[in-house]
Design a protein around this motif. Sequence first.
Motif, short mmCIF file in Angstrom:
data_model
loop_
_atom_site.label_atom_id
_atom_site.label_comp_id
_atom_site.label_asym_id
_atom_site.label_seq_id
_atom_site.Cartn_x
_atom_site.Cartn_y
_atom_site.Cartn_z
N VAL A 206 -22.60 33.55 10.54
CA VAL A 206 -22.07 34.91 10.66
C VAL A 206 -20.94 34.94 11.67
CG1 VAL A 206 -22.58 37.25 11.45
CG2 VAL A 206 -24.16 36.10 9.90
N ILE A 207 -21.15 34.29 12.82
CA ILE A 207 -20.12 34.29 13.86
C ILE A 207 -18.90 33.49 13.41
CG2 ILE A 207 -19.61 33.48 16.20
CD1 ILE A 207 -22.39 34.36 17.02
N THR A 208 -19.11 32.42 12.67
CA THR A 208 -17.97 31.66 12.13
C THR A 208 -17.14 32.54 11.21
OG1 THR A 208 -19.10 29.53 12.31
CG2 THR A 208 -17.30 29.69 10.71
N LEU A 209 -17.79 33.26 10.30
CA LEU A 209 -17.06 34.15 9.40
C LEU A 209 -16.42 35.29 10.19
CD1 LEU A 209 -16.11 34.94 6.63
CD2 LEU A 209 -18.35 36.01 6.19
N ALA A 210 -17.14 35.80 11.17
CA ALA A 210 -16.60 36.88 12.00
C ALA A 210 -15.34 36.44 12.74
CB ALA A 210 -17.65 37.36 13.00
N SER A 211 -15.29 35.17 13.13
CA SER A 211 -14.10 34.67 13.83
C SER A 211 -12.89 34.69 12.92
CB SER A 211 -14.35 33.27 14.38
OG SER A 211 -14.41 32.29 13.35
N ILE A 212 -13.11 34.43 11.63
CA ILE A 212 -12.00 34.50 10.66
C ILE A 212 -11.58 35.95 10.47
CG2 ILE A 212 -11.32 34.00 8.29
CD1 ILE A 212 -13.39 31.73 8.29
N VAL A 213 -12.55 36.84 10.31
CA VAL A 213 -12.26 38.27 10.15
C VAL A 213 -11.50 38.78 11.36
CG1 VAL A 213 -13.30 40.56 9.98
CG2 VAL A 213 -14.24 38.66 8.63
N HIS A 214 -11.95 38.38 12.54
CA HIS A 214 -11.30 38.81 13.79
C HIS A 214 -9.83 38.39 13.82
CE1 HIS A 214 -11.20 39.47 18.26
NE2 HIS A 214 -10.25 38.57 18.16
N LYS A 215 -9.57 37.16 13.40
CA LYS A 215 -8.19 36.65 13.41
C LYS A 215 -7.34 37.28 12.31
CE LYS A 215 -7.80 33.67 16.81
NZ LYS A 215 -6.75 33.80 17.86
N GLU A 216 -7.96 37.66 11.22
CA GLU A 216 -7.21 38.24 10.09
C GLU A 216 -6.68 39.63 10.43
OE1 GLU A 216 -5.96 37.05 7.56
OE2 GLU A 216 -7.22 35.58 6.55
N THR A 217 -7.48 40.43 11.13
CA THR A 217 -7.05 41.80 11.40
C THR A 217 -7.54 42.27 12.76
OG1 THR A 217 -7.16 44.11 10.66
CG2 THR A 217 -9.08 42.73 10.17
N ALA A 218 -6.62 42.89 13.49
CA ALA A 218 -6.98 43.48 14.78
C ALA A 218 -7.48 44.91 14.62
CB ALA A 218 -5.76 43.45 15.70
N LYS A 219 -7.39 45.42 13.38
CA LYS A 219 -7.81 46.79 13.11
C LYS A 219 -9.33 46.81 12.90
CE LYS A 219 -3.58 48.38 13.14
NZ LYS A 219 -3.09 49.27 14.22
N VAL A 220 -10.05 47.38 13.84
CA VAL A 220 -11.51 47.39 13.78
C VAL A 220 -12.00 48.10 12.52
CG1 VAL A 220 -13.60 48.25 14.92
CG2 VAL A 220 -11.76 47.21 16.28
N ASP A 221 -11.31 49.17 12.13
CA ASP A 221 -11.76 49.93 10.96
C ASP A 221 -11.54 49.17 9.65
OD1 ASP A 221 -8.98 50.26 11.40
OD2 ASP A 221 -8.93 52.05 10.16
N GLU A 222 -10.71 48.12 9.68
CA GLU A 222 -10.44 47.35 8.47
C GLU A 222 -11.34 46.12 8.35
OE1 GLU A 222 -6.30 46.18 6.27
OE2 GLU A 222 -6.75 45.02 8.08
N ARG A 223 -11.98 45.76 9.42
CA ARG A 223 -12.76 44.52 9.43
C ARG A 223 -13.90 44.50 8.41
NH1 ARG A 223 -12.36 43.18 15.97
NH2 ARG A 223 -10.35 42.11 15.78
N PRO A 224 -14.65 45.58 8.21
CA PRO A 224 -15.71 45.52 7.18
C PRO A 224 -15.15 45.25 5.78
CG PRO A 224 -16.09 47.36 8.66
CD PRO A 224 -14.72 46.84 8.99
N ARG A 225 -13.94 45.73 5.48
CA ARG A 225 -13.34 45.48 4.17
C ARG A 225 -12.91 44.02 4.05
NH1 ARG A 225 -9.27 49.59 1.21
NH2 ARG A 225 -11.29 50.65 1.18
N VAL A 226 -12.30 43.47 5.09
CA VAL A 226 -11.91 42.07 5.08
C VAL A 226 -13.16 41.18 4.97
CG1 VAL A 226 -10.88 40.20 6.44
CG2 VAL A 226 -9.77 42.45 6.35
N ALA A 227 -14.21 41.54 5.70
CA ALA A 227 -15.46 40.77 5.61
C ALA A 227 -15.99 40.80 4.19
CB ALA A 227 -16.48 41.34 6.58
#
Length: 347
Positions: A206-227
């Motif tokens: 989960v944290i590995t995938l979260a690290s990719i999501v984190h790097k893909e977008t700095a927009k917190v509200d967009e992170r669930p969609r990227v995930a």
Amino acid sequence: MYIKKILLVIVIAGMLVGGAFAYMVYRAFFVPNTQFNNEVAYVFIPSNSDFEEVKAIMEPLLKDLNTFESAADKKGYSANIKAGKYAIKKGMGNNDIVNSLRSGNIPVKVAFNNQENLADLAGRISLQIEADSMALLSVFKESEFLKANGFNDKTALSMYIPNSYEFFWNTSAEGFRERMLKEYKRFWNDERIAKSKSLGLNSSQVITLASIVHKETAKVDERPRVAGVYLNRLSKGMLLQADPTVIYAIKLHAGNFDTIIKRVLYKDLELDSPYNTYKYAGLPPGPIAMPDISAIDAVLNPEKHDYYYFVANVEDFGYHKFAKTLAQHNRNKEQYVRWINSQKINR
């Protein structure tokens, strides 16, 4: 009469001596003995310090070092030094100063986030507690500890949950690591563990995938969609094809994490690295950075949708355009490529 005079002289002399002694005691213990202008000064006493080192630390703050030494000796402090961070208030007498140094060890705030690797984390923490970066990095990488707690050298960074914590300044490297393990276990409560299992992932994944999501977008509200996009891809057995993993692979291959890469080139996609998700299926072997808690929770609470592709939105910078089909994605990508070429961003 003569004897009475002698006795009177003795009494008066005793009173004078007693008064002088009382004044010396009062001066040694209770007369203000600070010489700084701020309302409070903080002193840091390193581990294994002796009293000579303490005096050297205290000397710039005191009017009279000798009376401080006298008070410290009488109160037993000079033979019982305690490491830590201490507050000395303006106008304190030696009695209060010694009391503070003896029992007033105050905690410090330790905060960290967005570290790309263990070395960066060690450097960040060493600025906030006594332990130096080499000692911290050594315990972070200790193979026996990692194995005993379900980590390895690739996933070790995932144990450190970014936040603000209270520590005593003289916390050892081992003490810091043990506290972080407790915080990791506290973070991964029953609810989060259940959510990770429902995704078919363990906490490190989960944290590995979260690290990719984190790097893909700095927009917190967009992170669930990227995930959600990446989870959709994983469920279909598709390559993740995440640019941040390629950037990480390039930095790792070069041995330079300070390299600035604004554009991933086609030749980069051929780099043979387990972190290159254009070349290898599934998740990389560990996190590519330290994700924010918001990114971790975005993976655990992804947006449900049918998107499989996304690209930077040049009409709303910071956000992305999402697509359900490759044809739609390619149209979005063309717009992005035209923009990035117009900006002359070649690397």
